[in-house]
Design a protein around this motif. Structure first.
Motif: not given
Length: 143
Positions: A125-143
């Motif tokens: 997961f350090l390499i993969y990241g949070g994925g599409k169903n994560s808060a990271d992805y959600y906040f990135k899409m809100q920008q």
């Protein structure tokens, strides 16, 4: 920075539900370990006893106060996929130390296997990241 962006693009293109469930299970596992360490501090002290021989400046007490909160907070962050790579980076020193401590003191095969397995999933997961169903992805899409 470009490496992280390229990793995020690859991870978002290859996101599957079982990977998100694995991330959530890792978060729950780390959170429960943190709760267990808070409720059984003597067990944590016993686990850290092999390095107590080398402890001259009270670093053992620092470790006790770092491990349980790092597991608690990191587990919550990993579960929701919020700051996933940062939360994983906070877990890596603990997991690597858990593996090393097993070789320094009395060998606990179950703890060693659990630490190696958790370290492997954390590195993924350090390499993969949070994925599409994560808060990271959600906040990135809100920008």
């Amino acid at each position: 920075m470009n490496n992280v962006k390229s990793l995020n693009k690859w991870a978002n293109a290859h996101t599957y539900l079982p990977v998100d469930i694995l991330r959530m299970a890792l978060g729950v596992f780390l959170f429960m370990k943190g709760v267990y360490f808070f409720s059984n501090t003597q067990y944590l002290i016993d686990l850290l006893s092999p390095i107590d021989k080398f402890d001259k400046f009270g670093g053992g007490m620092f470790l006790i106060h770092y491990i349980a909160p790092a597991h608690l907070i990191g587990g919550i962050l990993i579960f929701f996929g919020l700051l996933t790579r940062w939360a994983i980076a906070g877990q890596l020193p603990i997991l690597i130390s858990a593996i090393i401590i097993n070789f320094m003191g009395q060998m606990h095969h179950q703890n060693l296997l659990l630490a190696i397995l958790t370290l492997g999933v954390c590195i993924f997961f350090l390499i993969y990241g949070g994925g599409k169903n994560s808060a990271d992805y959600y906040f990135k899409m809100q920008q």
